[in-house]
Design an enzyme around this catalytic site. Structure first.
Site, PDB file in Angstrom:
ATOM      1  N   ASP A 179       0.817  -1.208   0.000  1.00  0.00           N
ATOM      2  CA  ASP A 179       0.000   0.000   0.000  1.00  0.00           C
ATOM      3  C   ASP A 179       0.852   1.260   0.000  1.00  0.00           C
ATOM      4  O   ASP A 179       1.908   1.320   0.637  1.00  0.00           O
ATOM      5  CB  ASP A 179      -0.910   0.026   1.230  1.00  0.00           C
ATOM      6  CG  ASP A 179      -1.952  -1.076   1.194  1.00  0.00           C
ATOM      7  OD1 ASP A 179      -2.343  -1.460   0.089  1.00  0.00           O
ATOM      8  OD2 ASP A 179      -2.354  -1.549   2.273  1.00  0.00           O
ATOM      9  N   LYS A 180       0.373   2.274  -0.700  1.00  0.00           N
ATOM     10  CA  LYS A 180       1.051   3.566  -0.694  1.00  0.00           C
ATOM     11  C   LYS A 180       0.906   4.249   0.659  1.00  0.00           C
ATOM     12  O   LYS A 180       1.866   4.811   1.184  1.00  0.00           O
ATOM     13  CB  LYS A 180       0.483   4.462  -1.801  1.00  0.00           C
ATOM     14  CG  LYS A 180       1.113   5.847  -1.841  1.00  0.00           C
ATOM     15  CD  LYS A 180       0.582   6.662  -3.004  1.00  0.00           C
ATOM     16  CE  LYS A 180       1.239   8.051  -3.046  1.00  0.00           C
ATOM     17  NZ  LYS A 180       0.755   8.844  -4.195  1.00  0.00           N
TER      18      LYS A 180
END
Length: 572
Positions: A179-180
């Site tokens: 995930d960013k």
């Protein structure tokens, strides 16, 4: 291993680190040495680092030393040593001499950590090894490393690493994207770039670190990992401690519906599945324009660049407006600009295979989620006749159903070899042989068996709603010939634990991340207790999940909140 070097190192590093270093020097196979590196624990005292440098220089034996009394050069940092060659060096007292080190060829420091590496340090431009046909030793092994990143997208980081090292994105491989919005660590491999060159990139990176390099054979593939370990902090909790404990114990015992998380589908305004839908229909212009379409939640500079494309359809003008962080869009437009014939298709194909597959896999995930919801609404959480369940060895009846259901020969061979599934019979239900944790549903493709009940019909209905059918997964393009797979409907986490914390400032860091632990950093948290003025409650939840399973879905079960709301409330 020289006894003198061992005696020196004992004074400055732990017995465990010394043992690991001796093993590294004495047991690293010759074929692996070009990629291998060893990092000592961080030493803050300069004199201690100098002593460790001196000890390492003794490895392999010093053949000749001559000193100059008047030499005033100092320091042993950034020492470059080449096997079998004599080099001028300066010792701890500033005396100049010559040493011969036949084994160690690279010794340097980074952030107070001394790094030792085998092999020559000088390489072609960008430190990338030039390949020769038939050179099996160079192409066999790749450098595997750990990537630490904070609030950055995996593909964005790969593009940055490739650019800084003057290489190509496709040289990097990984088992999955992280995930960013979070602080994540994952293993990656790179072909043609050695450990020393990777370590040197750290001085040019912000919010990113690479390290812990070893030599491994071949690239990583998507899914080549057993799972993920999460630590999630949920803030602003209003529930009682008793309710929190009950919720955590419940999800630990019973698990949760194994939906694909919202992050699988990207931006709400332009979901990734819609791009995959266009690609499966082979509508390349539509897929291209969807990737370039403006997104409501993006930064204003990103919106402005996308607006240029929407208004002009001019690649050159759009490229001039693109900020440097839009790596994927830049690559897409450059290919479009120079392509002929079918520029939209050529531009899509210029993207990394992992990027392209991300879009079509998102479409598969959407279909799976929709069918899971229909199944739960109709049958609840019980096993029914015609369900698919996991098994070690399929029966002859199962194999016969597979052979009759899967028409494509290659797909049939694939599914019979890889997927051991069993079709639940009435006898199985009566005997209670299977539990809900065993229920599988297929990801749509040409090589999977559908449930032998009305849930199988639900797959066809969902595909029709999206304007697709089975033939779309049997496209002529081998990248999108999706055989499909099976996924458990329910997932049970492992190693679940939680802590209830209190804080006052929303920006306050409440738990350490991996880099904090590596450097022994203590989290400066003010002592806040329940009942203090302005005190807020948070829950730090730690757990492990299998690969392709989403923490947001576990949080959805624990908090009883919608996925959309949770996507903006937790930090990993």
């Amino acid at each position: 291993f020289p006894a003198e070097a061992e005696e020196i190192l004992k004074k400055y590093i732990s017995a465990e680190s010394l043992s690991d270093f001796v093993t590294f020097i004495t047991q690293t196979p010759a074929a692996n040495r070009r990629h291998a590196a060893f990092a000592f624990p961080k030493l803050d005292v300069k004199e201690a680092r100098a002593e460790v440098h001196r000890a390492v220089r003794l490895i392999g034996g010093v053949k000749s030393v001559t000193y100059s009394k008047d030499a005033k050069k100092g320091g042993l940092q950034n020492v470059q040593m080449t096997s079998g060659m004599k080099r001028k060096r300066v010792d701890d007292e500033g005396k100049e001499g010559e040493v011969d080190v036949p084994h160690i060829s690279s010794l340097h420091e980074h952030d107070g950590c001394i790094i030792v590496q085998f092999g020559a340090d000088k390489q072609p431009r960008g430190a990338w090894k030039r390949r020769k046909k038939g050179d099996s030793e160079k192409t066999k092994f790749q450098t595997e490393f750990s990537l630490f990143k904070e609030n950055k997208d995996t593909t964005e980081v790969v593009s940055l690493l490739a650019r800084l090292s003057h290489g190509k994105n496709k040289a990097f491989s990984y088992a999955g994207t992280k995930d960013k919005r979070g602080i994540t660590v994952q293993r990656m491999r790179v072909d043609g770039l050695d450990a020393s060159s990777l370590y040197r990139l750290n001085s040019r990176l912000r919010g990113i670190r690479v390290g812990d390099c070893v030599a491994k054979e071949g690239p990583l593939r998507l899914g080549d990992h057993s799972g993920n370990r999460f630590t999630v902090v949920v803030r602003g909790v209003s529930e009682t401690d008793t309710d929190i404990v009950k919720s955590v114990e419940s999800v630990s015992k019973d698990g949760f519906l194994n939906y694909f998380g919202m992050q699988r589908f990207g931006s709400p305004s332009v979901p990734t599945w819609s791009i995959g839908q266009a690609m499966l229909k082979e509508d390349w212009e539509e897929a291209f324009n969807l990737i370039m379409m403006e997104r409501e939640e993006e930064h204003v500079t990103h919106k402005a660049a996308r607006k240029v494309w929407a208004e002009t359809r001019n690649a050159s003008k759009t490229l001039n407006a693109l900020p440097s962080s839009m790596y994927l869009e830049r690559r897409l437009l450059l290919s479009f600009k120079h392509a002929s014939g079918h520029p939209h298709h050529a531009a899509i194909m210029s993207l990394d295979r992992n990027n392209r597959l991300l879009y079509v896999h998102a479409l598969q995930s959407l279909v799976w989620n929709k069918v899971v919801s229909r199944r739960v609404r109709k049958y609840g959480h019980t096993v029914v006749v015609g369900d698919l369940v996991r098994c070690n060895v399929p029966t002859e009846r199962d194999l016969e159903i597979l052979r009759n259901s899967v028409q494509n020969e290659k797909a049939r061979e694939y599914v019979c070899k890889r997927n051991a599934v069993h079709v639940v019979t009435a006898e199985d239900v009566d005997r209670g042989v299977y539990k809900r944790e065993d229920i599988l549903l297929p990801l749509p493709g040409t090589g999977v068996l559908l449930p032998q009940n009305d849930i199988g019909q639900a797959f066809e209905e969902v595909l029709q709603e999206l304007g697709l059918n089975d033939s779309n997964f049997a496209t002529r393009n081998v990248d999108y010939q999706l055989f499909g797979d099976y996924r458990l409907v329910y997932c049970r986490p492992s190693d679940v634990s939680h802590d209830i914390l209190y804080y006052k400032r929303d920006e306050e860091q409440l738990v350490p991340h991996d880099m904090d632990r590596l450097h022994g950093v203590e989290i400066p948290v003010d002592i806040v207790r329940a009942g203090d003025p302005g005190a807020k409650k948070a829950v730090a939840l730690s757990f492990s999940l299998p690969n392709s399973t989403y923490a947001t879905m576990l949080l959805r079960e624990v908090t009883k909140k919608s996925s959309q709301e949770l996507c903006h409330r937790f930090f990993k």
